[in-house]
Design a protein around this motif. Structure first.
Motif, short mmCIF file in Angstrom:
data_model
loop_
_atom_site.label_atom_id
_atom_site.label_comp_id
_atom_site.label_asym_id
_atom_site.label_seq_id
_atom_site.Cartn_x
_atom_site.Cartn_y
_atom_site.Cartn_z
N VAL A 242 -77.09 6.77 48.93
CA VAL A 242 -76.51 5.80 47.95
C VAL A 242 -75.93 6.46 46.74
O VAL A 242 -74.74 6.41 46.47
CB VAL A 242 -77.26 4.72 47.74
N ALA A 243 -76.90 7.16 46.05
CA ALA A 243 -76.54 7.89 45.09
C ALA A 243 -75.62 9.14 45.13
O ALA A 243 -74.68 9.36 44.45
CB ALA A 243 -77.73 8.81 44.37
N ARG A 244 -75.69 9.72 46.35
CA ARG A 244 -74.58 10.66 46.90
C ARG A 244 -73.14 10.13 47.04
O ARG A 244 -72.25 10.65 46.40
CB ARG A 244 -75.10 11.33 48.18
N ASP A 245 -73.14 8.89 47.43
CA ASP A 245 -71.87 8.26 47.74
C ASP A 245 -71.25 7.74 46.44
O ASP A 245 -70.07 8.01 46.20
CB ASP A 245 -72.09 7.01 48.64
N LEU A 246 -71.94 7.19 45.53
CA LEU A 246 -71.65 6.75 44.25
C LEU A 246 -71.03 7.85 43.26
O LEU A 246 -69.85 7.80 43.06
CB LEU A 246 -72.86 6.35 43.39
N SER A 247 -71.47 9.04 43.45
CA SER A 247 -70.88 10.32 43.00
C SER A 247 -69.70 10.92 43.42
O SER A 247 -68.84 10.94 42.88
CB SER A 247 -71.90 11.49 42.66
N VAL A 248 -69.52 10.80 44.79
CA VAL A 248 -68.25 11.09 45.63
C VAL A 248 -67.28 10.25 45.45
O VAL A 248 -66.11 10.75 44.99
CB VAL A 248 -68.70 11.34 47.13
N ILE A 249 -67.53 9.09 45.31
CA ILE A 249 -66.39 7.79 45.40
C ILE A 249 -65.85 8.02 44.10
O ILE A 249 -64.73 7.88 43.61
CB ILE A 249 -66.86 6.62 46.00
N GLY A 250 -66.83 7.85 42.84
CA GLY A 250 -66.49 8.02 41.68
C GLY A 250 -65.42 8.96 41.20
O GLY A 250 -64.69 8.88 40.59
N SER A 251 -65.93 10.33 41.80
CA SER A 251 -65.18 11.40 41.48
C SER A 251 -63.80 11.52 42.31
O SER A 251 -63.09 12.30 41.78
CB SER A 251 -66.10 12.65 41.64
N SER A 252 -63.85 10.90 43.18
CA SER A 252 -62.60 11.06 44.22
C SER A 252 -61.57 10.05 43.69
O SER A 252 -60.26 10.22 43.93
CB SER A 252 -62.98 10.80 45.73
N PHE A 253 -61.89 8.75 43.69
CA PHE A 253 -60.97 7.59 43.36
C PHE A 253 -60.91 6.86 42.19
O PHE A 253 -59.99 6.38 41.75
CB PHE A 253 -61.38 6.60 44.46
N ILE A 254 -61.79 7.11 41.35
CA ILE A 254 -61.71 6.32 39.80
C ILE A 254 -61.75 7.72 38.76
O ILE A 254 -60.71 7.41 37.85
CB ILE A 254 -63.25 5.76 39.65
N LEU A 255 -62.21 8.50 38.82
CA LEU A 255 -62.32 9.57 37.61
C LEU A 255 -60.96 10.10 37.45
O LEU A 255 -60.46 10.32 36.20
CB LEU A 255 -63.37 10.55 37.86
N PRO A 256 -60.25 10.53 38.61
CA PRO A 256 -58.97 11.32 38.36
C PRO A 256 -58.22 10.30 37.57
O PRO A 256 -57.28 10.95 36.72
CB PRO A 256 -58.53 11.50 39.90
N ASP A 257 -57.94 9.11 37.89
CA ASP A 257 -57.21 8.01 37.10
C ASP A 257 -57.64 8.11 35.63
O ASP A 257 -56.68 7.71 34.81
CB ASP A 257 -56.96 6.79 37.63
N ILE A 258 -58.75 8.29 35.19
CA ILE A 258 -59.22 8.19 34.01
C ILE A 258 -58.99 9.47 33.28
O ILE A 258 -58.58 9.46 32.04
CB ILE A 258 -60.69 7.71 33.85
N VAL A 259 -59.12 10.57 33.96
CA VAL A 259 -59.33 12.00 33.22
C VAL A 259 -57.79 12.39 33.13
O VAL A 259 -57.41 12.99 32.10
CB VAL A 259 -60.16 12.93 34.19
N TYR A 260 -56.94 12.50 34.11
CA TYR A 260 -55.41 13.04 34.01
C TYR A 260 -54.70 12.65 32.92
O TYR A 260 -54.14 13.58 32.19
CB TYR A 260 -55.04 13.10 35.26
#
Length: 335
Positions: free
Chosen positions: A185-203
């Protein structure tokens, strides 16, 4: 297309934008009537992009499981899987491992795409009713993250369990330990967050702070962030597999922690390298192509809408164009 638009001299005043709510209700525009077509495109694009990368991901997933179980080295497993795939491609495509891997990625991308589309449409309608004010966009990001994570985690648990039974060192074991669930679960939270959420926040921050072009910044974030997250996700994935493969119930808690730490130290580096090789195409390059194809599909719908409006009376044409321009600008901000 361009010449037909230029032949029409249309002027849109900013002062007319607050009246969009009336326009939208009277004339179902691109903002509402193409929702089904957008969702259709989201599903087709998500399934197609992931189908293209599924062979590579299947090879790497099998190699990671066999390496963690100690039955194969990464190189040996990769070579055997590649040879089998080249010799029997149809058999490989029909195999449970391939279908499970494709299903996980297709389900994840289709869910994220559709949730983003639904959030942007809901946000547009709220802005139309409230003169440009909406709380949906920020709440929607949380909903996209949680919804995508739930779908990804549920399907990934099933996939990882089956792969562990097929290629692990304990094929008869059918129940995953609770701590394996927790690690994954912790693994998937880090993967999904970095793939679909963080890019829209960081770029956007890269664009503002360093003057990157928007497309370049977004593509960079969609590749770099998921890869960087593997330095967190890979140890979690490895520990989860180790908990499944090795029962250390006869040891004390301290002894088992020391033993698993040593195992992690010895085995996590090749697994991290393999998962980076898997994530780069799976959520990096595939994410870039997914975004590009979604934008192309929306551009097609937009061009078709404009062509249709050319055939409407001038008054209706002008009012619908106001709603169309407003919605298209809003969509680009959210996507």
């Amino acid at each position: 297309m361009t010449s037909s638009i230029q032949s029409q001299s249309i002027s849109i005043k900013t002062s007319s934008l607050p009246k969009i709510s009336t326009v939208s209700e009277e004339h179902p525009s691109f903002a509402t009537h193409s929702l089904k077509e957008k969702l259709f495109g989201d599903v087709v694009i998500g399934a197609s992009v992931t189908l293209c990368i599924a062979p590579i991901l299947t090879i790497i997933d099998r190699a990671v499981v066999q390496s963690a179980a100690g039955t194969h080295t990464l190189a040996r497993s990769t070579l055997e899987s590649t040879q089998g795939m080249l010799a029997h491609p149809i058999k490989t495509v029909k195999s449970p491992a391939f279908l499970l891997v494709w299903g996980v990625y297709a389900g994840t991308y289709c869910t994220a795409n559709c949730l983003k589309t639904l959030v942007e449409h809901k946000s547009y309608k709220e802005e139309a009713r409230n003169n440009g004010k909406s709380s949906t966009a920020e709440l929607g990001k949380v909903g996209i993250f949680l919804g995508t994570t739930c779908v990804n985690s549920g399907m990934a648990f099933w996939k990882d369990k089956v792969l562990a039974q097929l290629y692990g060192s304990n094929p008869t074991k059918s129940i995953l330990p609770r701590w394996t669930y927790a690690m994954w679960v912790a693994r998937d939270l880090s993967v999904i967050g970095s793939s679909f959420i963080l890019p829209d926040i960081v770029y956007p921050k890269l664009v503002d702070a360093y003057g990157f072009e928007e497309k370049t910044a977004r593509s960079f974030c969609q590749i770099a962030l998921p890869v960087g997250a593997q330095f967190v996700a890979s140890p979690l994935h490895y520990i989860g597999l180790d908990l499944y493969n090795r029962n250390l119930g006869s040891m004390s808690w301290r002894e088992s922690m020391i033993d698993r730490s040593k195992s992690l130290y010895r085995g996590v580096l090749p697994v991290t390298i393999a998962r980076i090789a898997r994530i780069a195409p799976g959520y990096g390059f595939a994410g870039v192509f997914n975004t590009k194809l979604r934008e192309d599909w929306r551009e097609y719908l937009l061009e078709r809408e404009v062509e249709m409006m050319m055939e409407t009376p001038k008054k209706e044409y002008a009012s619908r164009m106001v709603a169309l321009v407003h919605h298209n600008t809003r969509t680009k901000r959210l996507s």
